[in-house]
Write a protein that holds these residues in place. Structure first.
Motif, mmCIF file in Angstrom:
data_model
loop_
_atom_site.group_PDB
_atom_site.id
_atom_site.type_symbol
_atom_site.label_atom_id
_atom_site.label_comp_id
_atom_site.label_asym_id
_atom_site.label_seq_id
_atom_site.Cartn_x
_atom_site.Cartn_y
_atom_site.Cartn_z
ATOM 1 N N TYR A 183 117.959 139.618 29.989
ATOM 2 C CA TYR A 183 118.232 140.937 30.524
ATOM 3 C C TYR A 183 118.673 141.844 29.377
ATOM 4 C CZ TYR A 183 118.508 139.045 35.317
ATOM 5 O OH TYR A 183 118.241 138.450 36.527
ATOM 6 N N ARG A 200 119.175 129.468 35.299
ATOM 7 C CA ARG A 200 119.249 129.067 36.699
ATOM 8 C C ARG A 200 119.255 127.545 36.754
ATOM 9 N NH1 ARG A 200 117.920 131.896 40.856
ATOM 10 N NH2 ARG A 200 116.546 133.296 39.688
ATOM 11 N N LEU A 211 116.174 143.174 34.109
ATOM 12 C CA LEU A 211 115.423 141.976 33.763
ATOM 13 C C LEU A 211 114.272 142.301 32.812
ATOM 14 C CD1 LEU A 211 114.916 138.919 34.336
ATOM 15 C CD2 LEU A 211 113.328 139.665 36.117
ATOM 16 N N ARG A 235 118.850 137.213 49.573
ATOM 17 C CA ARG A 235 120.044 136.755 48.862
ATOM 18 C C ARG A 235 120.728 137.937 48.190
ATOM 19 N NH1 ARG A 235 120.334 130.710 46.686
ATOM 20 N NH2 ARG A 235 119.514 129.691 48.544
ATOM 21 N N TYR A 244 124.245 138.858 45.655
ATOM 22 C CA TYR A 244 125.231 138.276 44.748
ATOM 23 C C TYR A 244 126.221 139.345 44.307
ATOM 24 C CZ TYR A 244 121.387 134.919 44.069
ATOM 25 O OH TYR A 244 120.381 134.004 44.259
ATOM 26 N N THR A 259 114.099 134.437 48.283
ATOM 27 C CA THR A 259 113.673 133.042 48.211
ATOM 28 C C THR A 259 112.202 132.903 48.606
ATOM 29 O OG1 THR A 259 114.469 132.711 50.474
ATOM 30 C CG2 THR A 259 115.953 132.124 48.681
ATOM 31 N N THR A 303 109.691 134.999 41.784
ATOM 32 C CA THR A 303 110.238 133.688 41.423
ATOM 33 C C THR A 303 111.753 133.671 41.491
ATOM 34 O OG1 THR A 303 110.166 134.334 39.094
ATOM 35 C CG2 THR A 303 108.285 133.126 39.953
ATOM 36 N N GLY A 304 112.332 134.522 42.297
ATOM 37 C CA GLY A 304 113.770 134.456 42.525
ATOM 38 C C GLY A 304 114.616 135.186 41.513
ATOM 39 N N GLU A 305 114.005 136.069 40.736
ATOM 40 C CA GLU A 305 114.809 136.803 39.755
ATOM 41 C C GLU A 305 115.814 137.698 40.461
ATOM 42 O OE1 GLU A 305 110.679 136.514 37.771
ATOM 43 O OE2 GLU A 305 111.474 136.912 39.769
ATOM 44 N N LEU A 306 116.932 137.913 39.788
ATOM 45 C CA LEU A 306 117.957 138.803 40.301
ATOM 46 C C LEU A 306 117.685 140.223 39.830
ATOM 47 C CD1 LEU A 306 119.415 136.172 40.981
ATOM 48 C CD2 LEU A 306 121.525 137.222 40.160
ATOM 49 N N PHE A 307 117.819 141.160 40.742
ATOM 50 C CA PHE A 307 117.716 142.577 40.427
ATOM 51 C C PHE A 307 119.092 143.188 40.660
ATOM 52 C CE2 PHE A 307 113.196 142.956 39.787
ATOM 53 C CZ PHE A 307 112.709 141.831 40.412
ATOM 54 N N PHE A 308 119.620 143.803 39.623
ATOM 55 C CA PHE A 308 120.985 144.310 39.657
ATOM 56 C C PHE A 308 121.044 145.776 40.020
ATOM 57 C CE2 PHE A 308 123.840 141.050 38.083
ATOM 58 C CZ PHE A 308 122.969 140.133 37.543
ATOM 59 N N GLY A 309 122.139 146.151 40.662
ATOM 60 C CA GLY A 309 122.479 147.553 40.831
ATOM 61 C C GLY A 309 123.126 148.076 39.566
ATOM 62 N N TYR A 329 128.873 139.913 41.052
ATOM 63 C CA TYR A 329 129.336 139.471 39.745
ATOM 64 C C TYR A 329 130.397 140.450 39.253
ATOM 65 C CZ TYR A 329 125.530 136.098 38.947
ATOM 66 O OH TYR A 329 124.673 135.018 39.018
ATOM 67 N N PRO A 373 122.456 145.165 34.368
ATOM 68 C CA PRO A 373 121.421 144.504 33.563
ATOM 69 C C PRO A 373 120.039 144.716 34.161
ATOM 70 C CG PRO A 373 123.251 143.009 34.039
ATOM 71 C CD PRO A 373 123.430 144.196 34.912
ATOM 72 N N LEU A 430 129.287 144.115 39.748
ATOM 73 C CA LEU A 430 127.838 144.196 39.842
ATOM 74 C C LEU A 430 127.335 143.478 41.075
ATOM 75 C CD1 LEU A 430 127.079 143.318 36.127
ATOM 76 C CD2 LEU A 430 126.578 145.523 37.191
ATOM 77 N N PRO A 433 128.224 138.926 32.687
ATOM 78 C CA PRO A 433 128.637 138.911 34.091
ATOM 79 C C PRO A 433 129.135 137.530 34.524
ATOM 80 C CG PRO A 433 126.510 139.991 33.832
ATOM 81 C CD PRO A 433 126.823 139.337 32.527
ATOM 82 N N LEU A 469 122.863 132.296 38.949
ATOM 83 C CA LEU A 469 122.621 132.456 37.522
ATOM 84 C C LEU A 469 123.924 132.370 36.751
ATOM 85 C CD1 LEU A 469 120.039 135.363 37.144
ATOM 86 C CD2 LEU A 469 119.634 132.911 37.288
ATOM 87 N N TYR A 510 120.400 128.814 43.269
ATOM 88 C CA TYR A 510 119.915 130.135 42.909
ATOM 89 C C TYR A 510 120.936 130.948 42.128
ATOM 90 C CZ TYR A 510 115.554 129.792 45.445
ATOM 91 O OH TYR A 510 114.299 129.445 45.840
ATOM 92 N N PHE A 547 125.503 133.369 33.083
ATOM 93 C CA PHE A 547 125.211 134.273 31.982
ATOM 94 C C PHE A 547 125.951 133.873 30.718
ATOM 95 C CE2 PHE A 547 122.781 137.857 33.554
ATOM 96 C CZ PHE A 547 122.880 137.703 34.926
#
Lengths: 117, 110
Positions: free
Chosen positions: B35, B92, B45, A31, A33, A97, A103-109, A35, B43, A91, A43, B98, B96, B100
């Motif tokens: 975050y 969430r 986590l 996945r 995203y 998934t 657990t599906g956390e988002l990791f940002f650039g 923002y 951000p 972002l 965001p 998010l 899926y 904020f």
């Protein structure tokens, strides 16, 4: 550790020009995203992909904005005919998934900062 | 639309003080994330809470998820200048995506 990378980090452009941002997600994440974040705000969701399919687009995403993820790996976000109101940090984030990968956390650039003059 | 409200919006304290920031919503979330964001960066986590009433500790940071899974708090003990940053909560929902909050901008003065 190859996290989410975005390019360019900074872009200054004149009103009316087109700009394109690229995002390379974490390799095992399906996945992706996009923002947008303006000063003093959290965001705001723009759109997201699962593999190559664009599953949801925010109403914030006007017709001048288009995002692609042609091979389910990297993604591009293009803004046509930029306006001063487009100035923001864009972002990109990725997640998986797969339960095996978390657990599906988002990791940002680190984001791409756009300034429209 | 699921909205998250964070308070306070700004917080400036001296090194060594304790603080608590809050994240509230009228909606139920399946999970809630905190975050931390530094200027010009994306951000990062800190924690995910999933179970109502859950408490998680990360060194000097304590995170709590409300029993009804609508709110959360972040408590920092003995704040340090390195804790300075924008603290964002996100929730969430059924998908899926998010959502904020606007964040709490924390400044810890030496």
């Amino acid at each position: 550790d190859t996290g989410v990378s975005q390019d360019p980090r900074h872009k200054i452009t004149k009103r009316g020009q087109n700009v394109t941002f690229r995002c390379d997600p974490i390799s095992e994440h399906n996945r992706l995203y996009w923002y947008r974040q303006t000063l003093g705000q959290g965001p705001e969701f723009l759109t997201y992909f699962q593999n190559e399919a664009q599953l949801e687009k925010s109403r914030l995403l006007s017709d001048r904005f288009s995002a692609e993820r042609p091979k389910g790996s990297f993604s591009t976000l293009e803004i046509q005919r930029t306006e001063q109101g487009d100035s923001a940090m864009y972002l990109c984030a990725s997640s998986s998934t797969s339960v095996r990968l978390g657990t599906g956390e988002l990791f940002f650039g680190e984001g791409s900062r756009l300034t429209v003059l | 639309t699921q909205l998250l409200e964070q308070s306070p919006q700004f917080l400036s304290i001296q090194e060594g003080e304790n603080l608590t920031v809050y994240c509230n919503s009228s909606s139920v979330f399946s999970s809630l994330q905190w975050y931390r964001q530094e200027p010009g960066e994306g951000p990062v986590l800190l924690v995910t809470v999933v179970t109502g009433g859950e408490v998680k500790k990360l060194k000097r940071l304590t995170f709590q998820f409300g029993d009804a899974r609508k709110d959360s708090s972040l408590h920092i003990t003995a704040a340090q200048p390195g804790d300075t940053g924008l603290y964002l909560c996100s929730g969430r929902g059924s998908n899926y995506k998010l959502t904020f909050g606007k964040g709490t901008l924390l400044t810890v003065n030496p």
